[in-house]
Design an enzyme around this catalytic site. Structure first.
Site, PDB file in Angstrom:
ATOM      1  N   PHE A 163      13.987 -32.380 -28.606  1.00 59.24           N
ATOM      2  CA  PHE A 163      12.731 -32.964 -28.149  1.00 59.24           C
ATOM      3  C   PHE A 163      11.916 -31.870 -27.478  1.00 59.24           C
ATOM      4  O   PHE A 163      12.456 -31.034 -26.743  1.00 59.24           O
ATOM      5  CB  PHE A 163      12.954 -34.160 -27.211  1.00 59.24           C
ATOM      6  CG  PHE A 163      13.657 -33.844 -25.928  1.00 59.24           C
ATOM      7  CD1 PHE A 163      12.943 -33.491 -24.790  1.00 59.24           C
ATOM      8  CD2 PHE A 163      15.033 -33.912 -25.850  1.00 59.24           C
ATOM      9  CE1 PHE A 163      13.599 -33.207 -23.601  1.00 59.24           C
ATOM     10  CE2 PHE A 163      15.699 -33.627 -24.661  1.00 59.24           C
ATOM     11  CZ  PHE A 163      14.979 -33.276 -23.535  1.00 59.24           C
ATOM     12  N   HIS A 182       3.687 -16.650 -21.144  1.00 60.24           N
ATOM     13  CA  HIS A 182       2.686 -17.574 -21.684  1.00 60.24           C
ATOM     14  C   HIS A 182       3.371 -18.885 -22.057  1.00 60.24           C
ATOM     15  O   HIS A 182       4.447 -18.885 -22.645  1.00 60.24           O
ATOM     16  CB  HIS A 182       1.991 -16.976 -22.908  1.00 60.24           C
ATOM     17  CG  HIS A 182       1.296 -15.684 -22.617  1.00 60.24           C
ATOM     18  ND1 HIS A 182       0.038 -15.611 -22.088  1.00 60.24           N
ATOM     19  CD2 HIS A 182       1.713 -14.396 -22.762  1.00 60.24           C
ATOM     20  CE1 HIS A 182      -0.314 -14.336 -21.926  1.00 60.24           C
ATOM     21  NE2 HIS A 182       0.691 -13.586 -22.330  1.00 60.24           N
ATOM     22  N   ILE A 183       2.721 -19.977 -21.710  1.00 67.21           N
ATOM     23  CA  ILE A 183       3.313 -21.298 -21.928  1.00 67.21           C
ATOM     24  C   ILE A 183       2.318 -22.170 -22.674  1.00 67.21           C
ATOM     25  O   ILE A 183       1.152 -22.270 -22.294  1.00 67.21           O
ATOM     26  CB  ILE A 183       3.680 -21.958 -20.580  1.00 67.21           C
ATOM     27  CG1 ILE A 183       4.619 -21.057 -19.790  1.00 67.21           C
ATOM     28  CG2 ILE A 183       4.303 -23.324 -20.801  1.00 67.21           C
ATOM     29  CD1 ILE A 183       4.842 -21.511 -18.363  1.00 67.21           C
ATOM     30  N   LEU A 184       2.784 -22.788 -23.730  1.00 61.10           N
ATOM     31  CA  LEU A 184       1.937 -23.706 -24.488  1.00 61.10           C
ATOM     32  C   LEU A 184       1.902 -25.066 -23.833  1.00 61.10           C
ATOM     33  O   LEU A 184       2.808 -25.446 -23.086  1.00 61.10           O
ATOM     34  CB  LEU A 184       2.470 -23.869 -25.910  1.00 61.10           C
ATOM     35  CG  LEU A 184       2.203 -22.734 -26.895  1.00 61.10           C
ATOM     36  CD1 LEU A 184       2.788 -23.076 -28.238  1.00 61.10           C
ATOM     37  CD2 LEU A 184       0.734 -22.452 -27.021  1.00 61.10           C
ATOM     38  N   TRP A 192       4.809 -25.689 -32.546  1.00 61.55           N
ATOM     39  CA  TRP A 192       5.609 -24.467 -32.604  1.00 61.55           C
ATOM     40  C   TRP A 192       7.040 -24.769 -33.018  1.00 61.55           C
ATOM     41  O   TRP A 192       7.615 -24.075 -33.861  1.00 61.55           O
ATOM     42  CB  TRP A 192       5.578 -23.778 -31.235  1.00 61.55           C
ATOM     43  CG  TRP A 192       6.268 -22.452 -31.246  1.00 61.55           C
ATOM     44  CD1 TRP A 192       5.747 -21.247 -31.614  1.00 61.55           C
ATOM     45  CD2 TRP A 192       7.637 -22.204 -30.886  1.00 61.55           C
ATOM     46  NE1 TRP A 192       6.704 -20.268 -31.492  1.00 61.55           N
ATOM     47  CE2 TRP A 192       7.866 -20.815 -31.049  1.00 61.55           C
ATOM     48  CE3 TRP A 192       8.679 -23.008 -30.443  1.00 61.55           C
ATOM     49  CZ2 TRP A 192       9.091 -20.226 -30.780  1.00 61.55           C
ATOM     50  CZ3 TRP A 192       9.916 -22.418 -30.174  1.00 61.55           C
ATOM     51  CH2 TRP A 192      10.107 -21.051 -30.342  1.00 61.55           C
ATOM     52  N   ASP A 274      17.664 -36.178 -21.682  1.00 59.76           N
ATOM     53  CA  ASP A 274      16.839 -36.684 -22.783  1.00 59.76           C
ATOM     54  C   ASP A 274      15.979 -37.842 -22.262  1.00 59.76           C
ATOM     55  O   ASP A 274      16.504 -38.779 -21.662  1.00 59.76           O
ATOM     56  CB  ASP A 274      17.759 -37.158 -23.909  1.00 59.76           C
ATOM     57  CG  ASP A 274      16.988 -37.546 -25.156  1.00 59.76           C
ATOM     58  OD1 ASP A 274      15.740 -37.520 -25.117  1.00 59.76           O
ATOM     59  OD2 ASP A 274      17.622 -37.876 -26.169  1.00 59.76           O
TER      60      ASP A 274
END
Length: 548
Positions: A163, A182-184, A192, A274
């Site tokens: 996930f 760097h963080i999306l 990605w 989760d």
């Protein structure tokens, strides 16, 4: 199926870039990517069932093995790690700086092998130039594990599950403070991870083997199938393989021999940390199905194993949209890739035939799950025939006892033990006990990677901890040098990808480099051999000249 598989280090070298690249705007030529891979894992051990059993059924015997890979680079090859700027400690430090890490949990039952991507993260110390090193390392490691599991259990359906939920850090404490990390956001992260898993749809056997069926799935609570398609790769795969909006849980239940009419809690897996597992726990509490929970409903209703508010899978995913993890503008994506066993056309459609089953049995599968040939859930069950064992004959040859769960003999000499450890160190592969593995992970989660100096010290401390756990002398990492030829830039998202159970990547110019133009007498001059092609909507104004 007795075909040798390549080592993990070889697969990583084939995936990492070999040709020199140029950093954007700097004109500096960089050498092939070089790093050190370290891999620790545990043997399969009994664990709690991944799926809750339907009413009146026994829990599935399940085994779990943990796999953790880290990739490091030398301090001089990190962001801002110019040799002249390094401290005396960094110049002498040999372990490097951890840059990429990924953890995969492998659950094994009689009919199903599940690879759950538990966590992945980066420190931001690996230079940010394409192609993506994190994508290559994570994708190669997952694919290598898939090949290993399919080689061991050719008759089982295999599932890769994860996930995607964006967070600043998962495995490297303090790395979020590093400016180069760097963080999306959530949406970019889901895309990605889909591109990381997409090469699995091109999975194929040896040319002489039948082609397996591989399908990908994506579910985002609150999104309809048409919206999900915008997150999926548009790669064209052969053999009718594709990405599908939705989930494979009903098909996986049929593989496990569970009817689709069973309670939803028997169709959904419970992975660590989760979001849907936490929701299932809350639903269990409501009807008194949780362990040590007071019985608040009638015994007959509790025995049915059904929730009050969620009666089927469709309603479960609708309710997930309003959970805290998926609400308040957050998006969580659940991805699966299912690799089905190959139906051998020359053997009446049986899965892989008897040869594949005997090969799997000879590999020593956990718990003796494949000691005897058993019918698949789709076949009518019948009482197995007892085989009459032949009486043993011949001389009795005594054997020395062996360590439980280990590979070394109690009477093994120190030379033999050193040889085993040396062999493991040479391949970058260490088999630890579950206690040793947990200690290594606990140590990693209590270090600091905020800047280059503390990250290097934390790396040395973690390596020394693992070395001390298994009694090695020196490091066990293996140096990997990239050998992949540079491909078409447009097909790679590029950038450094910082992932934490899917932390994301940042797309840059995709390898495009803009060179400085020569200027003569304040007038721009372009070399005759070079032809500049302007993009759409780009207008170049004529340079102004000074009036005499």
């Amino acid at each position: 199926m007795n075909r040798t598989t390549t080592s993990l280090a070889e697969d990583l070298a084939a995936a990492l870039p070999a040709q020199s690249t140029t950093t954007s705007g700097s004109g500096i030529s960089l050498p092939a990517f070089e790093g050190k891979v370290r891999y620790i894992h545990t043997p399969p051990k009994p664990c709690d069932p991944l799926y809750s059993p339907p009413p009146g059924h026994e829990p599935e015997r399940t085994r779990l093995s943990s796999h953790f890979l880290v990739f490091s680079v030398s301090a001089s090859h990190t962001v801002g790690g110019a040799v002249d700027d390094l401290s005396p400690y960094l110049k002498q430090q040999e372990e490097g700086v951890l840059g990429i890490a990924i953890e995969v949990l492998v659950y094994t039952t009689r009919y199903l092998t599940t690879l759950f991507v538990s966590k992945a993260d980066t420190t931001g110390h690996i230079p940010n130039h394409p192609p993506s090193r994190t994508k290559a390392v994570c994708g190669t490691f997952i694919k290598w594990l898939v090949k290993q599991e399919r080689h061991r259990h050719p008759t089982r359906k295999l599932v890769i599950s994860l996930f995607a939920r964006a967070q600043s850090q998962y495995l490297f404490p303090g790395s979020a403070e590093h400016s180069a990390k760097h963080i999306l956001d959530d949406r970019q992260l889901i895309k990605w991870w889909a591109t990381v898993l997409d090469p699995l749809l091109a999975l194929h056997n040896h040319p002489s083997d039948p082609v397996p069926d591989v399908q990908g799935y994506l579910t985002i609570p609150g999104y309809d199938p048409q919206e999900l398609k915008t997150y999926l790769p548009r790669t064209t795969h052969t053999h009718a393989r594709s990405w599908n909006p939705g989930h494979p849980l009903a098909d996986l239940a049929e593989t496990r021999g569970v009817p689709p009419t069973a309670p939803p809690r028997s169709l959904l897996p419970r992975f660590p940390d989760d979001p849907k597992a936490r929701f299932m726990q809350d639903l269990d509490d409501e009807v008194g199905l949780a362990e040590d929970a007071p019985v608040t409903v009638s015994p007959s209703k509790r025995k049915s194993g059904r929730w009050d508010s969620v009666r089927d899978l469709a309603r479960f995913w609708e309710a997930m949209e309003f959970r805290q993890e998926c609400a308040s503008g957050r998006v969580v994506g659940f991805l699966w890739v299912v690799v089905s066993p190959v139906a051998n056309p020359g053997n009446g459609g049986e899965l892989e035939g008897k040869a594949g089953l005997s090969q799997a049995s000879s590999q020593g599968l956990p718990g003796g799950l494949e000691r005897e040939s058993t019918p698949t859930p789709s076949q009518p069950s019948c009482s197995p025939k007892k085989r009459r064992r032949k009486p043993l004959t011949g001389p009795i040859i005594p054997r020395q006892p062996r360590l439980k769960g280990g590979s070394s003999s109690l009477t093994a000499t120190s030379t033999e033990l050193n040889g085993m450890l040396t062999s493991a160190a040479a391949s970058g592969d260490l088999l630890l006990t579950q206690e040793g593995y947990d200690k290594a992970m606990y140590t990693l989660l209590h270090l600091d990677f905020a800047n280059l100096d503390v990250a290097a010290r934390s790396t040395s401390k973690w390596v020394a901890e693992v070395v001390g756990i298994c009694g090695l002398v020196g490091d066990w990492g293996v140096v990997v040098v990239g050998m992949a030829e540079a491909g078409v830039r447009g097909k790679d998202p590029g950038g450094v990808v910082d992932v934490g159970n899917g932390q994301g990547a940042v797309n840059d110019l995709g390898g495009m480099v803009r060179k400085k133009r020569k200027v003569v007498n304040e007038v721009e001059v372009v070399k005759p051999a070079a032809v500049n092609v302007l993009g759409e909507g780009v207008v170049r104004k004529k340079p102004k000249t000074a009036l005499s």
